[in-house]
Design a protein around this motif. Structure first.
Motif, PDB file in Angstrom:
ATOM      1  N   ARG A 151       0.522  -0.570  -0.326  1.00 40.99           N
ATOM      2  CA  ARG A 151      -0.183   0.369  -0.132  1.00 40.99           C
ATOM      3  C   ARG A 151       0.698   0.531   0.084  1.00 40.99           C
ATOM      4  O   ARG A 151       1.946   1.222   0.056  1.00 40.99           O
ATOM      5  CB  ARG A 151      -0.651   0.001   1.243  1.00 40.99           C
ATOM      6  CG  ARG A 151      -2.096  -1.016   1.290  1.00 40.99           C
ATOM      7  CD  ARG A 151      -2.898  -1.049   2.564  1.00 40.99           C
ATOM      8  NE  ARG A 151      -2.712  -0.647   3.678  1.00 40.99           N
ATOM      9  CZ  ARG A 151      -2.443  -2.159   4.696  1.00 40.99           C
ATOM     10  NH1 ARG A 151      -2.020  -2.659   3.872  1.00 40.99           N
ATOM     11  NH2 ARG A 151      -1.621  -1.377   5.190  1.00 40.99           N
ATOM     12  N   PRO A 152       0.302   1.887  -0.767  1.00 41.19           N
ATOM     13  CA  PRO A 152       0.893   3.369  -0.758  1.00 41.19           C
ATOM     14  C   PRO A 152       1.797   3.744   0.631  1.00 41.19           C
ATOM     15  O   PRO A 152       2.985   4.676   1.052  1.00 41.19           O
ATOM     16  CB  PRO A 152       0.594   4.490  -1.386  1.00 41.19           C
ATOM     17  CG  PRO A 152      -0.687   4.267  -2.067  1.00 41.19           C
ATOM     18  CD  PRO A 152      -0.470   2.416  -1.526  1.00 41.19           C
ATOM     19  N   ASP A 153       0.710   4.274   1.857  1.00 41.69           N
ATOM     20  CA  ASP A 153       0.850   4.278   3.270  1.00 41.69           C
ATOM     21  C   ASP A 153       2.423   3.795   3.671  1.00 41.69           C
ATOM     22  O   ASP A 153       3.238   3.888   4.371  1.00 41.69           O
ATOM     23  CB  ASP A 153       0.517   5.063   4.083  1.00 41.69           C
ATOM     24  CG  ASP A 153      -0.649   3.180   4.135  1.00 41.69           C
ATOM     25  OD1 ASP A 153      -0.900   2.031   3.249  1.00 41.69           O
ATOM     26  OD2 ASP A 153      -1.192   2.406   5.507  1.00 41.69           O
ATOM     27  N   THR A 154       2.290   2.154   3.184  1.00 37.76           N
ATOM     28  CA  THR A 154       3.553   1.802   4.023  1.00 37.76           C
ATOM     29  C   THR A 154       4.326   1.680   3.056  1.00 37.76           C
ATOM     30  O   THR A 154       5.456   1.683   3.907  1.00 37.76           O
ATOM     31  CB  THR A 154       3.190  -0.001   3.478  1.00 37.76           C
ATOM     32  OG1 THR A 154       1.893  -0.417   3.508  1.00 37.76           O
ATOM     33  CG2 THR A 154       3.738  -1.008   3.978  1.00 37.76           C
ATOM     34  N   GLU A 163       5.571   5.058   2.278  1.00 37.43           N
ATOM     35  CA  GLU A 163       5.530   5.970   3.005  1.00 37.43           C
ATOM     36  C   GLU A 163       6.832   6.219   4.221  1.00 37.43           C
ATOM     37  O   GLU A 163       7.492   6.545   4.997  1.00 37.43           O
ATOM     38  CB  GLU A 163       5.368   7.313   2.692  1.00 37.43           C
ATOM     39  CG  GLU A 163       4.186   7.952   1.577  1.00 37.43           C
ATOM     40  CD  GLU A 163       5.417   8.464   0.603  1.00 37.43           C
ATOM     41  OE1 GLU A 163       6.371   9.209   1.198  1.00 37.43           O
ATOM     42  OE2 GLU A 163       5.382   8.417  -0.734  1.00 37.43           O
ATOM     43  N   ALA A 164       5.869   5.148   4.610  1.00 37.44           N
ATOM     44  CA  ALA A 164       6.604   4.710   5.902  1.00 37.44           C
ATOM     45  C   ALA A 164       7.943   4.277   6.029  1.00 37.44           C
ATOM     46  O   ALA A 164       8.452   4.487   7.017  1.00 37.44           O
ATOM     47  CB  ALA A 164       5.223   4.091   7.011  1.00 37.44           C
ATOM     48  N   TYR A 191      10.381   4.723   3.415  1.00 37.31           N
ATOM     49  CA  TYR A 191      10.744   4.950   3.247  1.00 37.31           C
ATOM     50  C   TYR A 191      11.055   6.580   4.845  1.00 37.31           C
ATOM     51  O   TYR A 191      12.512   6.888   4.093  1.00 37.31           O
ATOM     52  CB  TYR A 191      10.313   6.291   2.423  1.00 37.31           C
ATOM     53  CG  TYR A 191      10.509   5.658   1.306  1.00 37.31           C
ATOM     54  CD1 TYR A 191      11.607   4.426   1.010  1.00 37.31           C
ATOM     55  CD2 TYR A 191       9.333   5.320   0.490  1.00 37.31           C
ATOM     56  CE1 TYR A 191      11.400   4.194  -0.611  1.00 37.31           C
ATOM     57  CE2 TYR A 191       9.629   4.930  -1.531  1.00 37.31           C
ATOM     58  CZ  TYR A 191      10.703   4.265  -1.791  1.00 37.31           C
ATOM     59  OH  TYR A 191      10.557   3.407  -3.075  1.00 37.31           O
TER      60      TYR A 191
END
Length: 129
Positions: A94-97, A99-100, A102
């Motif tokens: 998922r995109p939020d994963t 970002e986290a 990174y």
């Protein structure tokens, strides 16, 4: 003589073929003819009939300036160092994963491979308990 089978050609590699000198070619009467170009209207009509889509750029009339695209959310820093890691792993997350992940790598100054190795190590320790 050689022991190779024949390839079916008339001359053999080992035989010396003597050719007679070529006669001089007389081109004094040669007159080139201009190339016949097709009618552009006929070509356009045939292209339209077959629904051919041209790759030629179309003439652009004066149009208003394009709207600039929005700026990217956040430019990521380059995370490259020579580490000896040569295998690649592609994951769908998922995109939020992403970002986290990174954010964690950036906060610790790790390249992504190093952050992944640390995560695997922690998961391995947690599974032993």
């Amino acid at each position: 003589m050689n022991n190779r089978p024949s390839l079916g050609f008339d001359d053999d590699i080992d035989e010396t073929v003597t050719a007679e000198p070529a006669a001089v070619l007389d081109l004094s009467d040669f007159k080139p003819t201009p190339a016949k170009r097709p009618d552009k209207a006929a070509v356009a009509k045939a292209a339209e009939k077959t629904q051919f889509k041209s790759r030629e750029p179309k003439a652009v009339a004066a149009q208003p300036a394009p709207v600039p695209s929005p700026a990217p959310v956040a430019a990521r820093a380059t995370r490259r160092r020579r580490t000896g890691r040569s295998a690649q792993l592609n994951l769908k997350v998922r995109p939020d994963t992403i970002e986290a992940f990174y954010a964690i790598a950036d906060a610790n100054g790790w390249v992504l491979g190093e952050a992944f190795e640390k995560a695997v190590e922690l998961l391995h320790q947690a599974s032993k308990k």
